[in-house]
Design an enzyme around this catalytic site. Structure first.
Site, mmCIF file in Angstrom:
data_model
loop_
_atom_site.group_PDB
_atom_site.id
_atom_site.type_symbol
_atom_site.label_atom_id
_atom_site.label_comp_id
_atom_site.label_asym_id
_atom_site.label_seq_id
_atom_site.Cartn_x
_atom_site.Cartn_y
_atom_site.Cartn_z
ATOM 1 N N ARG A 35 0.834 -1.210 0.000
ATOM 2 C CA ARG A 35 0.000 0.000 0.000
ATOM 3 C C ARG A 35 0.867 1.258 0.000
ATOM 4 N NH1 ARG A 35 -3.880 0.955 5.076
ATOM 5 N NH2 ARG A 35 -1.801 1.056 6.013
ATOM 6 N N ALA A 78 -5.037 -9.255 9.781
ATOM 7 C CA ALA A 78 -6.315 -9.963 9.751
ATOM 8 C C ALA A 78 -7.473 -9.017 10.020
ATOM 9 C CB ALA A 78 -6.304 -11.091 10.778
ATOM 10 N N SER A 130 3.206 -20.611 10.027
ATOM 11 C CA SER A 130 3.866 -20.494 11.324
ATOM 12 C C SER A 130 5.374 -20.620 11.161
ATOM 13 C CB SER A 130 3.374 -21.579 12.288
ATOM 14 O OG SER A 130 4.078 -21.494 13.517
ATOM 15 N N GLY A 132 7.317 -17.550 12.309
ATOM 16 C CA GLY A 132 7.851 -16.223 12.549
ATOM 17 C C GLY A 132 8.658 -15.723 11.365
ATOM 18 N N LYS A 185 -4.171 -23.726 12.129
ATOM 19 C CA LYS A 185 -3.159 -22.751 12.576
ATOM 20 C C LYS A 185 -3.566 -22.143 13.918
ATOM 21 C CE LYS A 185 0.286 -19.806 12.602
ATOM 22 N NZ LYS A 185 -0.117 -18.521 13.045
ATOM 23 N N HIS A 188 -2.773 -24.666 16.536
ATOM 24 C CA HIS A 188 -1.311 -24.621 16.688
ATOM 25 C C HIS A 188 -0.924 -23.512 17.655
ATOM 26 C CE1 HIS A 188 2.453 -22.540 15.714
ATOM 27 N NE2 HIS A 188 2.969 -23.710 15.390
ATOM 28 N N ASN A 189 -1.498 -22.332 17.463
ATOM 29 C CA ASN A 189 -1.155 -21.200 18.328
ATOM 30 C C ASN A 189 -1.652 -21.412 19.752
ATOM 31 O OD1 ASN A 189 -0.230 -20.155 15.904
ATOM 32 N ND2 ASN A 189 -0.972 -18.108 16.336
ATOM 33 N N GLU A 192 0.773 -23.565 21.304
ATOM 34 C CA GLU A 192 1.958 -22.718 21.525
ATOM 35 C C GLU A 192 1.825 -21.921 22.819
ATOM 36 O OE1 GLU A 192 3.414 -18.603 19.500
ATOM 37 O OE2 GLU A 192 3.043 -20.256 18.101
#
Length: 484
Positions: A35, A78, A130, A132, A185, A188-189, A192
């Site tokens: 952007r 998001a 995932s 990072g 996902k 998964h988090n 985590e």
């Protein structure tokens, strides 16, 4: 550069830049747009210099640079920014084009977008990513789901940029329909969150109960990483404890404020578990632990109001460190058991054909929770494809049985000393609840029937047959308005 791009990427923050570099490094020509267009030129002339990038300065220019069918990866925040960007892209796309959302979107949004875009002739993929910043650059774990017709067209790109397991298998495989990729996902988090809270609790026990220094604890985490606990988070816990503050020269861990942030995926996991009736208490407790950490001023006031007696540890420190390791290992197994149990229930509820063994393989490398025992999780589901809970697998049940005594000692000692261990203790409560033939739920159901005529099942009658007692002898109940 002549020709069309193999894929386009929008959003050149660090994750987007690194993923674009990963793609270009694998030989793909990548159209890039941001952007703030100055960032495009800075990237292409800086980190991306000499690589097969096509810089684009507008949405029409970007879409025109892509080969057909167009493949567009969005790496933007998001929520509403995703919908806004899709709206900007739509006038310049054709039937069959593919949009991939690589952000941490909430899975119901991905479900909605999949069907909205399908009605317009477009194909949508929600890809959980995932690992990072480093994972994006060198190979993340990728969890794509959405419109299955799009998968063959993007499979080569996504699998080649993904991490690979020890056996060379890419840490990327099709998860399932509509929101399945982002759901996996999200879980998964959530796992985590649990893993990180357990590392924190082990650290606090060694610091506050055993009086260990940062260097001593770093050595312990390093040793643990050579055991069944081998994982990325154990590895970086050791690295964190060894690191020195460049200002004071002291252990960096000691100058970091004791409050933890969160971005919402752990909370979403807890919410989904509640909606599906899945017992995921350890994941939820890890989220609540971050929430209570944010109340620092209130905690300081409460600490002054309820001071703790500092009692020096008199026992065998080495032996108790081993107890902590075993408590961490058993708690970790329970946390993963909860996560995979949630995946099973979600797959049934949403009609996704989730394959837990394959999900474990996807998480073996590249992602934040990568750990050696994910291979064992895959083996567990190979042994029994219908396995309902990891605690019922012989490999994991054997470990829990070995660790159980130490686990109880650690939780008991922490409670006696006033040291909060919500992940360790909730995991133990989950284990005890899961293995308990009688929980006292008959008392709850009796009370529900007493005040609300909610009925109950009898132990001497078939399941699914519901009964009601006239508890008060008056032919009525105290209230028919409750739905507790």
């Amino acid at each position: 550069m002549n020709g069309k791009a193999d894929i386009g990427l929008i959003g050149l923050a660090v994750m987007g830049e690194n993923l674009a570099l990963n793609m270009a490094g694998k030989g793909f020509t990548v159209a890039v747009y941001n952007r703030t267009v100055d960032r495009v030129d800075a990237f292409v002339s800086g980190r991306g210099a000499g690589l097969p990038f096509i810089p684009c300065h507008s949405i029409p220019n970007f879409c025109a640079a892509l080969g057909r069918p167009r493949k567009i990866m969005m790496m933007v925040k998001a929520g509403s920014p995703v919908d806004a960007l899709i709206g900007q892209l739509l006038p310049y796309l054709d039937a069959g084009d593919i949009i991939i959302d690589g952000g941490n979107s909430f899975f119901p949004d991905t479900i909605r977008r999949t069907y909205e875009l399908r009605e317009k002739g477009l194909r949508f993929i929600g890809a959980g990513i995932s690992g990072g910043e480093e994972g994006a650059l060198h190979g993340p774990s990728v969890m794509p789901g959405g419109d299955h017709d799009a998968w063959p067209l993007v499979k080569d790109i996504l699998q080649r940029v993904a991490a690979v397991g020890p056996d060379g298998v890419p840490c990327c495989e099709w998860i399932g329909g509509d929101g399945a990729g982002h759901y996996v996902k999200m879980v998964h988090n959530g796992i985590e969150y649990g893993d990180m809270q357990m590392c924190a609790e082990a650290y606090v026990l060694m610091r506050d109960l055993l009086g260990m220094t940062a260097d001593e604890m770093a050595d312990v985490f390093t040793q643990w990483n050579q055991t069944g606990l081998n994982s990325y988070l154990i590895e970086i816990a050791a690295a964190v404890l060894k690191f020195r503050d460049p200002v004071t020269g002291n252990a960096a861990i000691d100058v970091i404020l004791d409050t933890a942030g969160q971005k919402g995926t752990g909370k979403w996991t807890g919410q989904s578990a509640l909606e599906l009736g899945a017992p995921a208490a350890t994941i939820a407790e890890a989220v609540f632990a971050r929430s209570i950490s944010a109340l620092r001023e209130e905690r300081l006031a409460a600490a002054a109001a309820y001071p703790s007696d500092k009692v020096c540890w008199q026992g065998d420190r080495t032996a108790f460190v081993e107890n902590i390791r075993q408590a961490l290992y058993a708690s970790k197994i329970c946390s993963y058991a909860q996560g995979f149990q949630l995946l099973r229930l979600a797959g049934e509820h949403y009609g996704w054909n989730l394959l837990p063994g394959e999900i474990a393989l996807i998480w073996r490398n590249g992602c934040i929770i990568r750990a050696a025992f994910l291979d064992e999780i895959n083996h567990a589901f190979k042994r029994d494809p219908g396995l309902q809970n990891l605690l019922l697998d012989p490999f994991f049940s054997g470990i829990v049985k070995e660790c159980l005594s130490a686990w109880r000692k650690v939780v008991a000692e922490a409670v006696l000393r006033g040291i909060p261990v919500p992940a360790f203790s909730s995991a133990l409560a989950y284990f005890d609840g899961y293995r308990a033939p009688l929980l006292g739920a008959n008392m709850i159901q009796a009370q529900r029937d007493y005040f609300g005529a909610h009925t109950f099942e009898r132990i001497d009658r078939p399941r699914g047959e519901f009964n009601h007692f006239d508890w008060t002898g008056s032919g009525s109940v105290t209230s028919g308005s409750y739905n507790a």
